[in-house]
Each structure stands twice: as C-alpha cells, then as structure tokens.
Design an enzyme around this catalytic site. Structure first.
Site, PDB file in Angstrom:
ATOM      1  N   LYS A 166       4.937   4.777   4.435  1.00 32.22           N
ATOM      2  CA  LYS A 166       5.134   3.653   5.148  1.00 32.22           C
ATOM      3  C   LYS A 166       6.381   3.499   5.988  1.00 32.22           C
ATOM      4  O   LYS A 166       7.490   4.076   5.433  1.00 32.22           O
ATOM      5  CB  LYS A 166       5.051   2.463   4.392  1.00 32.22           C
ATOM      6  CG  LYS A 166       3.459   2.159   3.736  1.00 32.22           C
ATOM      7  CD  LYS A 166       2.404   1.852   4.612  1.00 32.22           C
ATOM      8  CE  LYS A 166       1.235   1.655   3.766  1.00 32.22           C
ATOM      9  NZ  LYS A 166       0.125   1.282   4.679  1.00 32.22           N
ATOM     10  N   LYS A 191      -0.757  10.914   0.882  1.00 31.51           N
ATOM     11  CA  LYS A 191      -1.629  11.135   2.300  1.00 31.51           C
ATOM     12  C   LYS A 191      -1.188  10.354   3.293  1.00 31.51           C
ATOM     13  O   LYS A 191      -0.264   9.422   3.327  1.00 31.51           O
ATOM     14  CB  LYS A 191      -3.115   9.979   1.603  1.00 31.51           C
ATOM     15  CG  LYS A 191      -2.874   8.508   1.634  1.00 31.51           C
ATOM     16  CD  LYS A 191      -3.966   7.846   1.348  1.00 31.51           C
ATOM     17  CE  LYS A 191      -4.800   7.813   2.803  1.00 31.51           C
ATOM     18  NZ  LYS A 191      -4.178   6.482   3.654  1.00 31.51           N
ATOM     19  N   ASN A 192      -1.574  11.137   4.365  1.00 30.42           N
ATOM     20  CA  ASN A 192      -1.373  10.326   5.770  1.00 30.42           C
ATOM     21  C   ASN A 192      -1.903   9.050   5.684  1.00 30.42           C
ATOM     22  O   ASN A 192      -3.197   8.715   5.346  1.00 30.42           O
ATOM     23  CB  ASN A 192      -1.872  11.127   6.889  1.00 30.42           C
ATOM     24  CG  ASN A 192      -1.255  12.372   7.379  1.00 30.42           C
ATOM     25  OD1 ASN A 192      -1.645  13.135   7.519  1.00 30.42           O
ATOM     26  ND2 ASN A 192       0.293  11.782   7.412  1.00 30.42           N
ATOM     27  N   ASP A 193      -1.254   7.916   6.394  1.00 29.90           N
ATOM     28  CA  ASP A 193      -2.311   6.773   6.670  1.00 29.90           C
ATOM     29  C   ASP A 193      -2.994   7.154   7.512  1.00 29.90           C
ATOM     30  O   ASP A 193      -3.027   7.907   8.684  1.00 29.90           O
ATOM     31  CB  ASP A 193      -1.065   5.782   6.974  1.00 29.90           C
ATOM     32  CG  ASP A 193      -1.749   4.335   6.579  1.00 29.90           C
ATOM     33  OD1 ASP A 193      -2.961   4.215   6.006  1.00 29.90           O
ATOM     34  OD2 ASP A 193      -0.860   3.482   6.293  1.00 29.90           O
ATOM     35  N   GLU A 194      -4.230   6.197   7.773  1.00 29.56           N
ATOM     36  CA  GLU A 194      -5.242   6.748   8.496  1.00 29.56           C
ATOM     37  C   GLU A 194      -5.058   6.795   9.971  1.00 29.56           C
ATOM     38  O   GLU A 194      -5.568   7.672  10.894  1.00 29.56           O
ATOM     39  CB  GLU A 194      -6.383   5.824   8.393  1.00 29.56           C
ATOM     40  CG  GLU A 194      -6.451   4.510   8.792  1.00 29.56           C
ATOM     41  CD  GLU A 194      -5.666   3.322   7.670  1.00 29.56           C
ATOM     42  OE1 GLU A 194      -5.674   2.082   7.952  1.00 29.56           O
ATOM     43  OE2 GLU A 194      -5.001   3.996   6.674  1.00 29.56           O
ATOM     44  N   HIS A 287     -11.366   8.542   4.347  1.00 33.95           N
ATOM     45  CA  HIS A 287     -11.139   7.350   4.382  1.00 33.95           C
ATOM     46  C   HIS A 287     -12.021   6.474   5.009  1.00 33.95           C
ATOM     47  O   HIS A 287     -12.689   6.964   5.851  1.00 33.95           O
ATOM     48  CB  HIS A 287      -9.733   7.223   5.368  1.00 33.95           C
ATOM     49  CG  HIS A 287      -8.890   6.159   5.258  1.00 33.95           C
ATOM     50  ND1 HIS A 287      -9.266   4.835   5.812  1.00 33.95           N
ATOM     51  CD2 HIS A 287      -7.751   5.898   4.279  1.00 33.95           C
ATOM     52  CE1 HIS A 287      -8.312   3.984   5.384  1.00 33.95           C
ATOM     53  NE2 HIS A 287      -7.248   4.583   4.646  1.00 33.95           N
ATOM     54  N   HIS A 321     -12.172   5.948  -0.384  1.00 32.67           N
ATOM     55  CA  HIS A 321     -11.411   4.828  -0.843  1.00 32.67           C
ATOM     56  C   HIS A 321     -12.646   3.751  -1.288  1.00 32.67           C
ATOM     57  O   HIS A 321     -13.520   3.582  -0.697  1.00 32.67           O
ATOM     58  CB  HIS A 321     -10.749   4.322   0.339  1.00 32.67           C
ATOM     59  CG  HIS A 321      -9.358   5.195   0.597  1.00 32.67           C
ATOM     60  ND1 HIS A 321      -8.134   4.656   0.081  1.00 32.67           N
ATOM     61  CD2 HIS A 321      -9.186   6.275   1.042  1.00 32.67           C
ATOM     62  CE1 HIS A 321      -7.290   5.445   0.534  1.00 32.67           C
ATOM     63  NE2 HIS A 321      -7.779   6.715   1.011  1.00 32.67           N
ATOM     64  N   LYS A 329      -4.848  -6.414  -2.796  1.00 32.45           N
ATOM     65  CA  LYS A 329      -4.866  -7.504  -1.667  1.00 32.45           C
ATOM     66  C   LYS A 329      -6.144  -7.376  -0.915  1.00 32.45           C
ATOM     67  O   LYS A 329      -6.331  -8.220  -0.104  1.00 32.45           O
ATOM     68  CB  LYS A 329      -3.714  -6.969  -0.508  1.00 32.45           C
ATOM     69  CG  LYS A 329      -3.979  -5.563  -0.034  1.00 32.45           C
ATOM     70  CD  LYS A 329      -2.733  -5.343   1.109  1.00 32.45           C
ATOM     71  CE  LYS A 329      -3.012  -4.142   1.808  1.00 32.45           C
ATOM     72  NZ  LYS A 329      -1.699  -3.723   2.597  1.00 32.45           N
TER      73      LYS A 329
END
Length: 466
Positions: A166, A191-194, A287, A321, A329
């Site tokens: 992040k 992981k890469n964020d999407e 993802h 996922h 959350k």
C-alpha cells in the site's frame, strides 16, 4: 406464450438426475414481474437458457426437444427455481474437447438475466456431473506448492503470512521494492494490488527487476524463502503471456517462488485459462475485483460469491479471494466458510447441492480485506483451520512498529490459535503481537475488552465529559 408444457417436468427427481450424470443442475432465486405466473415464467427462463425462444419455430425437431433445459422443482414461497441442463448443450473446445466456463455462463447466466417477465433471478448453487467436471482444467498447483517452497509440510502447512503493498497506486519502482523487502523480513508472501501493473510512473519491467532483487536480499538476510504474486492481467492473451514470461525470467532461480495474479472477474475466463495453460507450474492467483457488482447480497441478479468461487476451481485457479467471512471490512458472513470448504474439500455441501470433485486439486482460499492480528484467531476458529493465504495490507503496514513487526504479529496470532493459547496470554510473551493491540485499539476494545490491564498498557483515552 406459456411454455410450461415443454420446459417444465416436476415429476423429475433430483436424485435421479444426479445419478444419471447427464445434467448440470442450477438453483436460482427467481421472482417474476407482477402479472406473470411463477411456473410459466420459470418455463420461459429455462427455454431462453436452452433451446427455446418466444415463439414456436418450424425448425424444432425431436432431437432439439431432447436437449431442452427443464424446470424440475419450483417453490414459489421461497422464490426457488431449479433447472436441469443437459450436458450436451454446453460446447467444447475444437482443439482438445475441453469444457469452458464461457459456455456454462452463456446458457445458465446469459439472456435469462434480461428477460422482460423476470423481476430478478440469481444463481445460488450449481451441480456438475463427473463426466462434465472432468472436462475442466482444474488447478494445476495450489497452496501445497507454496508450502514446499517455504520448507513446510505439503499437507496442513498452515498460514502463509502475506500482505498487499500500500498505497495500492502511486508508488514508484524503488519505494515499492523497498516496501516489499521490509515486509519480507518478517512475512512470507506479497501480492500486487489488483490495479498495479504497468503504470507510466511504475513500468512493470523496472518494478519487477527491483522486486526480484529485493526478494533475493530478503532471503539472504533471513535464510527463509519468500513469495511474490505478480499481476499479469491484460485484455490480450499475448500480453498476459508476455508479462508472465518476463516475470518468471526476471526472478530466475526464484521463478518457483512466483505466483501469477489475474483479475479473473474483470478480465474474464479467457484470461484465467490463458494463464492456467501457459504457466501450469506456477500458482495462479485469481483476484476477483469487481465481483460485488453481481455477487453482493444487495444484488438480486447474477450469481453469488459461492457460485463465483466454485467456477474458479473448475477453471483452474490455484487460489481465489474469498473475503473474510465477516471478520474483516468487506461484505461477508461467518457462514461463508462453506465457500472455503467447496474450494478445498473433495466433496462438499453447497446451499442446494452436494458436489463431488473426483480428485480435482483443491483451490486455496485467499483472505484479505481489513484483517489484522487481532481479528485472525476468530476467523480461524470459524473456519476450523488456517490453511489459507492471508494478505493483510493495513494489518502489516499499519502496525505501530512498522511492517516487519506487523508481519510477525500476524504470524504470532496464527501460532497462538494453532497452539490453543489465548491471544492475550500469547501477547504477554510476544511483543509484536502485544503492540498490535496498541496499533488497532478500536478492534482491541471490541474483541478483547480489558486488554490494556492484561498487557499493562496505560489507558490514554480522554475521559468523557460529564
């Protein structure tokens, strides 16, 4: 036109359809629009999903009628419609005879989603017979391959402690790679964020080269293997292949430490199948960004998250996922553990059907969305095991002492649950876990009231005005 005489057969028994092995069964929650009968609308729904149209056509013959989709159960009070689709309706590849999710969705979730007499219809479960299931690729590898890289047992190897770098966008190659290095000093998997891919400010070639170097340095410094999931999502299958090949070539001797991430919902089944078939030796990380548009409980059309994940296993995802089952959350309930069971077990019960997978490899649940060390024990207790990949962004980088401590706190929370030790007791002997309480005081107050006294932490909250 009332088509119930052709597309409805309520005398059919579900157990006979399953025993026959020639039908895919689907359960929908369906409601007709005002003024339309339930059975007649269900019949029209089945017709539109298979051999019918809104009028009788002169080209229909006896063979055509023999492959009609049939409504075999209705319960208007529950808004339940069950339909049996002959396996022969689903087309296969001309290259190898394999089945495809594209055909499955075109029939079961195609034009029927826009019918004028249907207020809403959502698929909640489906059943595939063995002969049809065997035509899907299924996973080539799963979490067992990652456990092997990490030097763990390949059965019940436990939690893979991971994170998402992040902010999800805005980091240039060098700070991104340095964030990876920092987390790897305490954790296993990044992981890469999407949305991360090949932005102008962070070219993929530059970023991946630096991340591969960061992995080598972290492994040298810790003596432990590390894992990275690289986003290779693209519209063009040749671009997917080019990205995957570049990533694996760049990681070199650590290519087996690399998972390949595809945004399967937005890029579609073709992207998943391309990655599954071109890179069968690497973990295929599915993802599901965007899936909530159809899977959310607030949406009464489309299909559920359960259906989505079940399709992912058929397609060959190594992991997908699954949400946090109400402990993070994102939308979810504790009962969502049924999704994880359907992904990991060889035979599992869904909302309406019991599915046998015939030895198809398991698909790994990947957990993300608001998780931190304090929330994890409850999640594991609800699931009944910790054989998942955790990707906690804020749970690692939001730790008061930084990402290394954040990663260690996540591992310690798992170890406490694994060993049957209450989290507060474990925290007294493990400073990173103890500091997680101070890092996430809102969660600590809610889940572990009295934690400040138990850990000897001064209560610095301002007194409420009289």
């Amino acid at each position: 036109m009332d088509q119930s005489s052709r597309y409805v057969n309520l005398a059919l028994k579900e157990e006979d359809l399953i025993a026959g092995g020639e039908h895919v069964l689907c359960a929908y929650i369906m409601k007709p629009k005002a003024g339309y009968g339930y059975v007649a609308t269900a019949a029209h729904f089945a017709a539109e999903s298979s051999t019918g149209t809104n009028v009788e056509v002169c080209t229909t013959d006896d063979f055509t009628r023999g492959v009609d989709a049939l409504v075999y159960e209705v319960d208007e009070a529950r808004e339940l419609t069950k339909i049996a689709y002959p396996v022969a309706l689903f087309h296969r590849n001309i290259t190898d005879g394999k089945a495809m999710i594209a055909s499955f969705l075109t029939l079961t979730m195609g034009n029927n989603q826009g019918m004028g007499d249907v207020e809403y219809a959502k698929m909640h479960d489906f059943y595939v017979p063995e002969a049809y299931r065997a035509l899907f690729d299924g996973p080539s590898v799963n979490i067992s391959a990652l456990w092997k890289v990490l030097g763990r047992p390949e059965v019940d190897g436990g939690l893979v402690v991971g994170t998402i770098i992040k902010p999800k966008l805005g980091l240039r190659p060098k700070p991104f790679a340095e964030a990876c290095h920092a987390f790897w000093l305490g954790g296993d998997f990044i992981k890469n964020d999407e949305p991360q891919g090949n932005q102008p400010f962070a070219p993929l070639r530059d970023t991946i080269a630096l991340v591969a170097d960061a992995m080598r340095r972290a492994q040298d410094e810790t003596g432990e293997a590390k894992l990275f999931s690289a986003n290779i999502t693209a519209d063009d299958p040749f671009e997917i292949i080019a990205r995957g090949e570049y990533v694996l070539e760049t990681f070199g001797e650590n290519a087996s430490h690399v998972a390949l991430l595809v945004d399967g919902y937005v890029a579609g089944a073709a992207a998943i199948t391309t990655a599954r078939r071109r890179f069968p030796d690497n973990f295929l990380h599915y993802h599901r960004a965007g899936h909530g548009a159809v899977t959310s409980p607030q949406s009464k059309r489309g299909y559920t998250a359960f259906v989505h994940c079940k399709m992912a296993r058929l397609q060959g995802a190594s992991g997908i996922h699954t949400g946090t089952m109400g402990f993070g959350k994102m939308e979810g309930e504790s009962s969502d553990r049924a999704i994880a069971y359907m992904l990991t077990q060889d035979e599992a019960q869904g909302p309406f059907y019991r599915q046998s997978w015939g030895g198809m490899k398991a698909c790994t649940p990947i957990i993300s969305g608001g998780m931190n060390a304090l929330r994890m024990p409850g999640f594991f207790e609800n699931l009944g095991n910790a054989n998942v990949i955790l990707t906690a962004g804020g749970g690692a980088f939001g730790h008061i002492d930084g990402p290394v401590a954040g990663a260690r706190s996540l591992r310690q929370a798992w170890q406490a649950w694994r060993d049957g030790v209450p989290v507060l007791d474990y925290a007294r002997e493990h400073k990173e876990l103890a500091r997680a309480f101070e890092s996430f005081p809102g969660d600590a107050d809610q889940i572990y009231p009295g934690w400040r006294k138990a850990l000897g932490v001064e209560d610095t909250r301002s007194a409420l005005p009289a």
